[in-house]
Design a protein around this motif. Structure first.
Motif, PDB file in Angstrom:
ATOM      1  N   ASN A  43       0.811  -1.208   0.000  1.00  0.00           N
ATOM      2  CA  ASN A  43       0.000   0.000   0.000  1.00  0.00           C
ATOM      3  C   ASN A  43       0.852   1.268   0.000  1.00  0.00           C
ATOM      4  O   ASN A  43       0.475   2.289  -0.574  1.00  0.00           O
ATOM      5  N   SER A  44       2.007   1.202   0.651  1.00  0.00           N
ATOM      6  CA  SER A  44       2.907   2.342   0.703  1.00  0.00           C
ATOM      7  C   SER A  44       4.304   1.842   1.035  1.00  0.00           C
ATOM      8  O   SER A  44       4.480   0.690   1.437  1.00  0.00           O
ATOM      9  N   LEU A  45       5.279   2.712   0.862  1.00  0.00           N
ATOM     10  CA  LEU A  45       6.660   2.388   1.167  1.00  0.00           C
ATOM     11  C   LEU A  45       7.268   3.536   1.964  1.00  0.00           C
ATOM     12  O   LEU A  45       7.093   4.702   1.611  1.00  0.00           O
ATOM     13  N   THR A  46       7.966   3.180   3.033  1.00  0.00           N
ATOM     14  CA  THR A  46       8.522   4.189   3.931  1.00  0.00           C
ATOM     15  C   THR A  46      10.039   4.145   3.918  1.00  0.00           C
ATOM     16  O   THR A  46      10.643   3.076   4.065  1.00  0.00           O
ATOM     17  N   LEU A  47      10.645   5.310   3.728  1.00  0.00           N
ATOM     18  CA  LEU A  47      12.091   5.481   3.866  1.00  0.00           C
ATOM     19  C   LEU A  47      12.346   6.296   5.129  1.00  0.00           C
ATOM     20  O   LEU A  47      11.772   7.374   5.304  1.00  0.00           O
TER      21      LEU A  47
END
Length: 412
Positions: free
Chosen positions: A282-286
């Motif tokens: 659903n999303s990607l976090t850095l």
């Protein structure tokens, strides 16, 4: 200082045809028949279903092969009519496998494959340079496995999956007057697979398999800035212009049901149904250690990139005809779905709904040696790009083809 928008597809494969970033190139024999799975002729079956080892017609089987994959993506801004085209190098997925019957009813095996990985390269000055200029990655699967023959007609198998990968990603940072590079070569994850393989009669093979999701974790990646050193202190960079980051990419689970039916002793037909749980992406976090280049108001070092992927399914149909005792002719077709809508188009992982045609030949030589060749042509549908999150609009088109050479050896 203004925030810099950085989007990412860490460890995500970038072949331009459909299926998200899953690269369906794990067996040359299978590719020739649309990458169908219910084929237990040699050790290449181990990637598709570990239970298939029990039905390989030899005590020891070894298989290996490689592919060339070429894709070209074209993007045009319909307002300015500016057009850009990728200059991707040839991708080279590989696989190798071995299977051995320890006992009549127990088989062990090992499979190595590259189910994710490629390189996409856009012009350095293209309209989406803030998203990606060049993205290169590799991902390797290492799978030890075991299979038990529960009865003459059915087996059960399972595997452990250790995944290791690397990413090398260049993009523009125009607000800082330069570029940045994201790099990690020690991302890892683990998962499992299991399946049942049935042969209720000499004419029918049925393969039912599941491969678990894997979270690929980059725990100490490096982000390097090619900008004026005067900006280093404001970004919290070290003396060489670097910072570190953490990220996790969820690789999705996969369900497969495959059937092969021998219409005549020389002619067989195969069909597969694949289901991929892409909605977990659903999303990607850095998470950067110091650099305030994120987009979260409460923590400017954290960047969250919406992905909004959706579950997909793939239908595959293949056939083989034994022309002579030595030569087999093969062909196939499958339709592959993209896991995201036009509103969520990802320039770093371009994906398209696609019709794919495949074909190939198999050659059998004395003492259990086999040679397989295969090729495929993808015919992706064009897309209307309208991603408001990245302010990326226009039209995208693609074309792709691939070919493979495989060897198998069943000595006894």
């Amino acid at each position: 200082m203004k925030k810099i928008v950085v989007t990412t597809a860490l460890l995500a494969g970038v072949l331009s045809y459909a299926g998200g970033f899953r690269v369906s190139l794990q067996g040359v024999r299978q590719l020739a028949m649309a990458h169908t799975s219910a084929h237990a002729e040699d050790a290449s079956v181990t990637f598709f279903n570990p239970a298939g080892m029990s039905f390989i017609p030899s005590k020891l089987s070894v298989a290996a092969g490689g592919f060339g994959a070429k894709s070209i993506v074209t993007y045009q801004n319909l307002s300015t009519l500016q057009s850009y085209e990728t200059n991707n190098p040839l991708g080279t997925p590989l696989y190798a496998a071995v299977a051995y019957k320890v006992l009549d009813n127990v088989s062990v095996g090992f499979n190595f494959s590259t189910p994710f990985g490629s390189t996409i390269e856009w012009p350095s000055d293209w309209a989406g340079r803030e998203i990606v200029q060049r993205l290169e990655l590799q991902a390797f699967y290492f799978q030890p496995m075991v299979s038990f023959k529960l009865a003459p007609w059915v087996s059960l198998g399972g595997s452990y999956i250790y995944a290791r990968g690397s990413v090398n990603w260049d993009k523009a940072a125009t607000q800082l007057g330069g570029t940045l590079n994201l790099k990690d070569d020690k991302a890892t994850g683990s998962g499992f697979g299991f399946g049942f393989y049935f042969r209720p009669s000499e004419k029918v093979d049925v393969s039912i398999a599941y491969r678990s999701p894997i979270d690929m974790e980059a725990k100490n990646g490096t982000v390097s800035f090619d900008i004026s050193p005067a900006l280093y202190p404001a970004l919290g960079l070290d003396g060489s212009g670097k910072d570190s980051f953490k990220a996790t990419l969820p690789l999705v689970d996969e369900y497969t049901i495959g059937v092969t039916y021998k219409v005549t002793p020389k002619w067989l037909v195969s069909g597969d149904f694949n289901y991929h749980g892409w909605d977990r992406y659903n999303s990607l976090t850095l998470d950067f250690a110091n650099a305030p280049i994120g987009n979260q108001p409460t923590d400017p070092t954290v960047l969250v990139s919406p992905k909004n992927f959706q579950n997909t399914q793939t239908w595959r149909f293949g056939t083989q005809y034994q022309v002579t005792d030595m030569i087999a002719a093969r062909a196939g077709y499958y339709y592959d779905e993209s896991p995201y809508s036009d509103e969520n188009f990802q320039a770093e992982t371009p994906s398209f709904d696609s019709n794919v045609i495949t074909a190939g030949l198999g050659f059998k030589f004395g003492k259990g040696l086999g040679v397989d060749v295969a090729g495929g042509l993808a015919l992706p549908k064009s897309r209307d790009v309208k991603n408001a999150n990245t302010s990326f609009y226009g039209q995208a088109k693609a074309k792709a083809y691939y070919f493979g050479l495989g060897l198998s050896y069943n000595p006894f």
